[in-house]
Scaffold this motif. Structure first.
Motif, PDB file in Angstrom:
ATOM      1  N   GLU A  14       0.821  -1.210   0.000  1.00  0.00           N
ATOM      2  CA  GLU A  14       0.000   0.000   0.000  1.00  0.00           C
ATOM      3  C   GLU A  14       0.853   1.258   0.000  1.00  0.00           C
ATOM      4  O   GLU A  14       0.437   2.288  -0.523  1.00  0.00           O
ATOM      5  CB  GLU A  14      -0.923   0.021   1.227  1.00  0.00           C
ATOM      6  CG  GLU A  14      -2.162  -0.840   1.103  1.00  0.00           C
ATOM      7  CD  GLU A  14      -3.149  -0.587   2.226  1.00  0.00           C
ATOM      8  OE1 GLU A  14      -2.782   0.138   3.177  1.00  0.00           O
ATOM      9  OE2 GLU A  14      -4.269  -1.110   2.155  1.00  0.00           O
ATOM     10  N   VAL A  15       2.029   1.194   0.611  1.00  0.00           N
ATOM     11  CA  VAL A  15       2.894   2.365   0.744  1.00  0.00           C
ATOM     12  C   VAL A  15       4.228   2.061   0.070  1.00  0.00           C
ATOM     13  O   VAL A  15       4.860   1.042   0.358  1.00  0.00           O
ATOM     14  CB  VAL A  15       3.113   2.739   2.224  1.00  0.00           C
ATOM     15  CG1 VAL A  15       3.926   4.026   2.331  1.00  0.00           C
ATOM     16  CG2 VAL A  15       1.779   2.886   2.944  1.00  0.00           C
ATOM     17  N   ILE A  16       4.649   2.949  -0.822  1.00  0.00           N
ATOM     18  CA  ILE A  16       5.843   2.714  -1.625  1.00  0.00           C
ATOM     19  C   ILE A  16       6.741   3.943  -1.552  1.00  0.00           C
ATOM     20  O   ILE A  16       6.280   5.070  -1.756  1.00  0.00           O
ATOM     21  CB  ILE A  16       5.471   2.435  -3.095  1.00  0.00           C
ATOM     22  CG1 ILE A  16       4.520   1.237  -3.185  1.00  0.00           C
ATOM     23  CG2 ILE A  16       6.717   2.194  -3.940  1.00  0.00           C
ATOM     24  CD1 ILE A  16       3.890   1.069  -4.549  1.00  0.00           C
ATOM     25  N   LEU A  17       8.012   3.719  -1.268  1.00  0.00           N
ATOM     26  CA  LEU A  17       9.015   4.783  -1.294  1.00  0.00           C
ATOM     27  C   LEU A  17       9.860   4.618  -2.548  1.00  0.00           C
ATOM     28  O   LEU A  17      10.383   3.535  -2.815  1.00  0.00           O
ATOM     29  CB  LEU A  17       9.908   4.709  -0.050  1.00  0.00           C
ATOM     30  CG  LEU A  17      11.151   5.602  -0.055  1.00  0.00           C
ATOM     31  CD1 LEU A  17      10.756   7.072  -0.076  1.00  0.00           C
ATOM     32  CD2 LEU A  17      12.041   5.303   1.142  1.00  0.00           C
ATOM     33  N   LEU A  18       9.990   5.692  -3.320  1.00  0.00           N
ATOM     34  CA  LEU A  18      10.759   5.665  -4.560  1.00  0.00           C
ATOM     35  C   LEU A  18      11.930   6.635  -4.448  1.00  0.00           C
ATOM     36  O   LEU A  18      11.795   7.822  -4.746  1.00  0.00           O
ATOM     37  CB  LEU A  18       9.863   6.041  -5.744  1.00  0.00           C
ATOM     38  CG  LEU A  18       8.677   5.099  -5.993  1.00  0.00           C
ATOM     39  CD1 LEU A  18       7.747   5.678  -7.043  1.00  0.00           C
ATOM     40  CD2 LEU A  18       9.160   3.718  -6.411  1.00  0.00           C
ATOM     41  N   VAL A  77      -2.337   9.145  -0.982  1.00  0.00           N
ATOM     42  CA  VAL A  77      -1.427  10.102  -0.363  1.00  0.00           C
ATOM     43  C   VAL A  77      -0.131  10.139  -1.169  1.00  0.00           C
ATOM     44  O   VAL A  77       0.529   9.109  -1.348  1.00  0.00           O
ATOM     45  CB  VAL A  77      -1.134   9.736   1.105  1.00  0.00           C
ATOM     46  CG1 VAL A  77      -0.088  10.677   1.697  1.00  0.00           C
ATOM     47  CG2 VAL A  77      -2.417   9.788   1.928  1.00  0.00           C
ATOM     48  N   LEU A  78       0.227  11.316  -1.661  1.00  0.00           N
ATOM     49  CA  LEU A  78       1.454  11.531  -2.422  1.00  0.00           C
ATOM     50  C   LEU A  78       2.322  12.518  -1.651  1.00  0.00           C
ATOM     51  O   LEU A  78       1.875  13.626  -1.343  1.00  0.00           O
ATOM     52  CB  LEU A  78       1.136  12.089  -3.812  1.00  0.00           C
ATOM     53  CG  LEU A  78       0.125  11.308  -4.659  1.00  0.00           C
ATOM     54  CD1 LEU A  78      -0.170  12.056  -5.956  1.00  0.00           C
ATOM     55  CD2 LEU A  78       0.624   9.902  -4.950  1.00  0.00           C
ATOM     56  N   LEU A 113      -6.700   4.538   3.739  1.00  0.00           N
ATOM     57  CA  LEU A 113      -5.658   4.781   2.740  1.00  0.00           C
ATOM     58  C   LEU A 113      -5.809   3.817   1.572  1.00  0.00           C
ATOM     59  O   LEU A 113      -5.906   2.604   1.756  1.00  0.00           O
ATOM     60  CB  LEU A 113      -4.280   4.602   3.383  1.00  0.00           C
ATOM     61  CG  LEU A 113      -3.072   4.805   2.469  1.00  0.00           C
ATOM     62  CD1 LEU A 113      -2.892   6.279   2.130  1.00  0.00           C
ATOM     63  CD2 LEU A 113      -1.804   4.251   3.127  1.00  0.00           C
ATOM     64  N   PHE A 114      -5.808   4.366   0.348  1.00  0.00           N
ATOM     65  CA  PHE A 114      -5.785   3.532  -0.849  1.00  0.00           C
ATOM     66  C   PHE A 114      -4.345   3.183  -1.223  1.00  0.00           C
ATOM     67  O   PHE A 114      -3.985   2.014  -1.352  1.00  0.00           O
ATOM     68  CB  PHE A 114      -6.476   4.249  -2.007  1.00  0.00           C
ATOM     69  CG  PHE A 114      -6.266   3.583  -3.336  1.00  0.00           C
ATOM     70  CD1 PHE A 114      -6.756   2.305  -3.576  1.00  0.00           C
ATOM     71  CD2 PHE A 114      -5.560   4.220  -4.350  1.00  0.00           C
ATOM     72  CE1 PHE A 114      -6.547   1.672  -4.801  1.00  0.00           C
ATOM     73  CE2 PHE A 114      -5.352   3.599  -5.573  1.00  0.00           C
ATOM     74  CZ  PHE A 114      -5.849   2.326  -5.799  1.00  0.00           C
ATOM     75  N   ARG A 115      -3.524   4.191  -1.417  1.00  0.00           N
ATOM     76  CA  ARG A 115      -2.102   4.010  -1.681  1.00  0.00           C
ATOM     77  C   ARG A 115      -1.350   5.198  -1.094  1.00  0.00           C
ATOM     78  O   ARG A 115      -1.881   6.307  -1.006  1.00  0.00           O
ATOM     79  CB  ARG A 115      -1.793   3.945  -3.181  1.00  0.00           C
ATOM     80  CG  ARG A 115      -2.196   2.679  -3.895  1.00  0.00           C
ATOM     81  CD  ARG A 115      -1.279   1.504  -3.566  1.00  0.00           C
ATOM     82  NE  ARG A 115      -1.557   0.379  -4.439  1.00  0.00           N
ATOM     83  CZ  ARG A 115      -2.542  -0.476  -4.264  1.00  0.00           C
ATOM     84  NH1 ARG A 115      -3.371  -0.309  -3.248  1.00  0.00           N
ATOM     85  NH2 ARG A 115      -2.724  -1.494  -5.096  1.00  0.00           N
TER      86      ARG A 115
END
Length: 307
Positions: free
Chosen positions: A38-42, A179-180, A218-220
């Motif tokens: 669901e949560v991604i760090l780039l 959330v961005l 939270l969606f993403r």
């Protein structure tokens, strides 16, 4: 009319409407939707298009309110336009919380809290017509929301700002929030430089944990920055990190030519702060043990100078 190069443009809508060159990266949208986390760090170097990609995500996924412009034509002719119906079902569907923390750099912790509070207040104000018009809004929730919009309160009041906003947006729209967060690491770099790293790390950990960890609203969550997490950082829960770190930026091979795009990208990541005599990402990771860039400083330091 011939296409032109858009220099310094990080807004997807502005670039597409201007008719400038655009390299189709809309497959990134599908990758985010298909990601198991669901949560991604780039983590990526500077000038790698991180802000543009988040702007593109927002343009595709953010729900439109009555009177808003339809942004679907921006994606005409791009790869996402021919995606499966399962992917297109997500278009213009979700409420979006979009934070850019590039301005949250201050010489004191108090000023950093004020700067972060203003960033949150702008996003709260953007959603205020929708959230405050919800008849199910409780008086206590209204009071908290209006206080955050006014940037009034102590740093502890910022801890649940993301959690509050995503919950109220989910209730008002019946869709979970996207959330961005762009340049999430800027407050940490400023804290390291000016001697309040422990305080700002605690603040960011509480803010992001409240909004991103085990949040049913939270969606993403997608975060970008130059630094990635190592050991106990702002994304660590009681036992383990609660997010997925995207494929790290790969180091250029030792034989890469000076002046090539890969060489330029690596210099953009490492040079700016050291050139000014301030600690850069490498020294921050080596000193604090909290953060690091995509590769260890020891391996990077083994590269010949100028490579």
């Amino acid at each position: 009319m011939p296409l032109r190069l858009a220099i310094g443009t990080s807004d997807f809508r502005k670039l597409r409407e201007s008719g400038a060159y655009y390299i189709d990266k809309t497959s990134f949208i599908r990758e985010i939707l298909d990601a198991p986390a669901e949560v991604i760090l780039l983590p990526r170097p500077r000038r790698f298009g991180k802000t543009m990609n988040l702007s593109m995500l927002r343009a595709y996924l953010e729900r439109r309110e009555p009177g808003d412009d339809d942004l679907a034509p921006l994606f005409a002719g791009l790869s996402i336009a021919s995606a499966d119906p399962e992917v297109r079902a997500h278009q213009q569907r979700y409420p979006v919380v979009h934070l850019n923390l590039k301005g949250v750099k201050a010489s004191t912790f108090d000023d950093a809290c004020k700067a972060l509070g203003r960033v949150l207040a702008v996003e709260l104000e953007r959603h205020a017509p929708l959230v405050l018009a919800d008849p199910r809004l409780l008086p206590t929730e209204r009071h908290r929301y209006e206080a955050l919009m006014a940037s009034a309160g102590a740093p502890v009041d910022l801890w649940d700002a993301l959690a509050l906003l995503t919950r109220l947006l989910h209730r008002a729209t019946r869709e979970r929030a996207l959330v961005l967060i762009d340049e999430y690491d800027v407050p940490l770099q400023a804290g390291f430089t000016h001697g309040y790293l422990d305080e700002v790390t605690g603040l960011m950990r509480n803010l992001l944990t409240g909004g991103l960890k085990d949040n049913p609203h939270l969606f993403r969550g997608v975060l970008t920055g130059v630094l990635r997490v190592a050991r106990e950082g702002i994304f660590s829960g009681p036992r383990r990190p609660f997010l997925s770190i995207g494929t790290p930026w790969r180091r250029c091979s030792p034989g890469v030519a000076q002046g090539s795009p890969c060489h330029t990208a690596r210099r953009a990541l490492l040079a700016p702060r050291s050139a000014r005599g301030a600690p850069g990402p490498r020294s921050l990771g080596a000193t604090s043990g909290l953060l690091r860039t995509g590769r260890s400083s020891a391996r990077r330091s083994s590269q010949p100078a100028g490579r």
